[in-house]
Structure formats: C-alpha cells, structure tokens
Design an enzyme around this catalytic site. Structure first.
Site, PDB file in Angstrom:
ATOM      1  N   THR A   1       0.841  -1.206   0.000  1.00  0.00           N
ATOM      2  CA  THR A   1       0.000   0.000   0.000  1.00  0.00           C
ATOM      3  C   THR A   1       0.875   1.254   0.000  1.00  0.00           C
ATOM      4  O   THR A   1       0.618   2.201  -0.745  1.00  0.00           O
ATOM      5  CB  THR A   1      -0.921  -0.004   1.250  1.00  0.00           C
ATOM      6  OG1 THR A   1      -1.709  -1.198   1.203  1.00  0.00           O
ATOM      7  CG2 THR A   1      -1.817   1.215   1.281  1.00  0.00           C
TER       8      THR A   1
ATOM      9  N   HIS B   1      -5.302   0.748  -7.795  1.00  0.00           N
ATOM     10  CA  HIS B   1      -6.064  -0.058  -6.834  1.00  0.00           C
ATOM     11  C   HIS B   1      -6.133  -1.497  -7.323  1.00  0.00           C
ATOM     12  O   HIS B   1      -6.243  -1.747  -8.522  1.00  0.00           O
ATOM     13  CB  HIS B   1      -7.496   0.473  -6.702  1.00  0.00           C
ATOM     14  CG  HIS B   1      -8.397  -0.487  -5.981  1.00  0.00           C
ATOM     15  ND1 HIS B   1      -8.447  -0.568  -4.604  1.00  0.00           N
ATOM     16  CD2 HIS B   1      -9.225  -1.467  -6.443  1.00  0.00           C
ATOM     17  CE1 HIS B   1      -9.290  -1.537  -4.260  1.00  0.00           C
ATOM     18  NE2 HIS B   1      -9.774  -2.091  -5.346  1.00  0.00           N
TER      19      HIS B   1
ATOM     20  N   GLU C   1     -16.478  -5.461  -5.659  1.00  0.00           N
ATOM     21  CA  GLU C   1     -16.019  -4.283  -6.402  1.00  0.00           C
ATOM     22  C   GLU C   1     -16.413  -4.365  -7.875  1.00  0.00           C
ATOM     23  O   GLU C   1     -16.818  -3.375  -8.479  1.00  0.00           O
ATOM     24  CB  GLU C   1     -14.502  -4.129  -6.233  1.00  0.00           C
ATOM     25  CG  GLU C   1     -14.126  -3.742  -4.813  1.00  0.00           C
ATOM     26  CD  GLU C   1     -12.634  -3.816  -4.491  1.00  0.00           C
ATOM     27  OE1 GLU C   1     -12.266  -3.516  -3.349  1.00  0.00           O
ATOM     28  OE2 GLU C   1     -11.835  -4.186  -5.384  1.00  0.00           O
TER      29      GLU C   1
HETATM   30  P1  IDP Z   1      -4.630  -0.911  -0.708  1.00  0.00           P
HETATM   31  O1  IDP Z   1      -4.990   0.106  -1.776  1.00  0.00           O
HETATM   32  O2  IDP Z   1      -3.209  -1.358  -0.822  1.00  0.00           O
HETATM   33  O3  IDP Z   1      -5.611  -2.054  -0.646  1.00  0.00           O
HETATM   34  P2  IDP Z   1      -5.948   0.138   1.678  1.00  0.00           P
HETATM   35  O4  IDP Z   1      -5.467  -0.042   3.077  1.00  0.00           O
HETATM   36  O5  IDP Z   1      -7.153  -0.624   1.237  1.00  0.00           O
HETATM   37  O6  IDP Z   1      -4.709  -0.158   0.709  1.00  0.00           O
HETATM   38  O7  IDP Z   1      -6.188   1.684   1.472  1.00  0.00           O
HETATM   39  C1  IDP Z   1      -6.858   2.151   0.329  1.00  0.00           C
HETATM   40  C2  IDP Z   1      -6.154   3.372  -0.192  1.00  0.00           C
HETATM   41  O8  IDP Z   1      -6.225   4.414   0.785  1.00  0.00           O
HETATM   42  C3  IDP Z   1      -4.653   3.214  -0.450  1.00  0.00           C
HETATM   43  O9  IDP Z   1      -4.361   2.601  -1.690  1.00  0.00           O
HETATM   44  C4  IDP Z   1      -4.198   4.650  -0.413  1.00  0.00           C
HETATM   45  O10 IDP Z   1      -4.533   5.331  -1.627  1.00  0.00           O
HETATM   46  C5  IDP Z   1      -5.075   5.216   0.694  1.00  0.00           C
HETATM   47  N1  IDP Z   1      -4.384   5.192   1.990  1.00  0.00           N
HETATM   48  C6  IDP Z   1      -4.151   4.127   2.780  1.00  0.00           C
HETATM   49  N2  IDP Z   1      -3.473   4.474   3.898  1.00  0.00           N
HETATM   50  C7  IDP Z   1      -3.298   5.808   3.796  1.00  0.00           C
HETATM   51  C8  IDP Z   1      -2.658   6.790   4.641  1.00  0.00           C
HETATM   52  O11 IDP Z   1      -2.126   6.482   5.706  1.00  0.00           O
HETATM   53  N3  IDP Z   1      -2.663   8.069   4.196  1.00  0.00           N
HETATM   54  C9  IDP Z   1      -3.249   8.448   3.015  1.00  0.00           C
HETATM   55  N4  IDP Z   1      -3.850   7.580   2.214  1.00  0.00           N
HETATM   56  C10 IDP Z   1      -3.875   6.275   2.579  1.00  0.00           C
HETATM   57 MG    MG Z   2      -7.607  -2.104  -0.138  1.00  0.00          MG
END
Ligand code: IDP
Ligand code: MG
Length: 153
Positions: free
Chosen positions: A95, A119, A130
């Site tokens: 991520t 994503h 999704e």
């Molecule tokens: P993923 O996209 O790898 O599945 P998720 O935890 O599902 O990660 O988070 C979704 C999206 O939220 C991430 O891809 C990123 O764009 C955003 N995101 C996650 N953590 C943070 C953060 O700490 N700060 C800002 N944006 C974040």
């Molecule tokens: Mg995710």
C-alpha cells in the site's frame, strides 16, 4: 469464480491516468498472461468512491482519499486468470510505495501512500463486490483468449 476464471478489480487512479501510466499498467497484466474482460475510463462519482472505500470510512484519511479519487478520471478494469487476486496484489506492491519492492507497480512508479496510482482487490470476495459495484454484467466481455493453451498447462 475460481481457477482460471478468477477475477479481480484493478483501477488506475487519477494520478496514474494523469501521469500517463495507463498503458504501462495494462501492459504488465497483459504480458503476465492475464485476460482483460472489462474496462472503462470514467470520472467516478463521489457516491461510487465512498461506497468503494466504505470499509475505510472511519480512517482519518478517508475524506482525502475520496477527494483524491474524484480529482480526475480513473481507468477501471476487470482482469481474469489463475490466482489473479493474490498475484495482482504482488504485482501492485505494498500500500505504501516506500515499502514496495522495485519491479512492482507502486515500487517503480510512485512515492507516497496518498498518491499510489493503482487499486487492486485484496480478496476474491472483495473483488466480486467491487466488480459488481463498478460494472454491469453486460459490460464484461465473454471470449476465449487464443493464448489460453500457451499460458496454462
Ligand atoms: P490498498 O490500496 O493497498 O488495498 P488500503 O489499506 O485498502 O490499501 O487503502 C486504500 C487506499 O487508501 C490506499 O491505496 C491509499 O490510496 C489510501 N491510503 C491508505 N493508507 C493511507 C494513509 O495512511 N494516508 C493516506 N492515504 C492512505
Ligand atoms: Mg484495499
């Protein structure tokens, strides 16, 4: 969906589109041997994005995330193939791009977690959710790839 018919939802985020990385990302999935079954380029409505990230609604970054995702067009895709959900996540990287290895999409093309360009679904179950959220059944194309017998044993 199981076996070779497993599907995942992949989206090039607004920064990936603006930075001209759509072709590069599609190329990686194509060259791997996965099959494209759905694709659309759209400026996603906020309602759709809020629903897409509903599991993160209590996170402090949620409002900023929705704003980022609605700041420009995205390229939403459905890809198909054996183990694609897990392999797709490996191809994306972590991520946080800072934790992503070179050779992964996030490892190669971005720097910060809030601008991580792509994503990918994190489980078969969330992929199904999704895909249903972003695509109507008739928008997914049914065809047999001519590569099938060269990609699979
Ligand atoms: P993923 O996209 O790898 O599945 P998720 O935890 O599902 O990660 O988070 C979704 C999206 O939220 C991430 O891809 C990123 O764009 C955003 N995101 C996650 N953590 C943070 C953060 O700490 N700060 C800002 N944006 C974040
Ligand atoms: Mg995710």
């Amino acid at each position: 969906m199981s076996g070779n018919k497993e599907r995942t939802f992949i989206a090039v985020k607004p920064d990936g589109v603006q930075r001209g990385l759509v072709g590069e990302i599609i190329t990686r999935f194509e060259r791997k041997g996965f099959k494209l079954v759905g694709m659309k380029h759209l400026h996603a409505p906020e309602t759709l994005l809020k629903q897409h990230y509903i599991d993160l609604k209590d996170k402090p970054f949620y409002p900023g995330l929705v704003k980022y995702m609605s700041s420009g067009p995205v390229v939403a895709m459905v890809w198909e193939g054996l183990g694609i959900v897990k392999t797709g996540r490996v191809m994306l990287g972590e991520t946080n791009p800072a934790d992503s290895k070179p050779g992964t999409i996030r490892g190669d093309f971005c720097i910060q977690v809030g601008r991580n360009i792509i994503h990918g679904s994190d489980s078969v179950e969330s992929a199904q959710k999704e895909i249903n959220l972003w695509f109507k059944p008739e928008e997914l194309v049914c065809y047999e790839s001519c590569q099938k017998n060269w990609v699979y044993e």
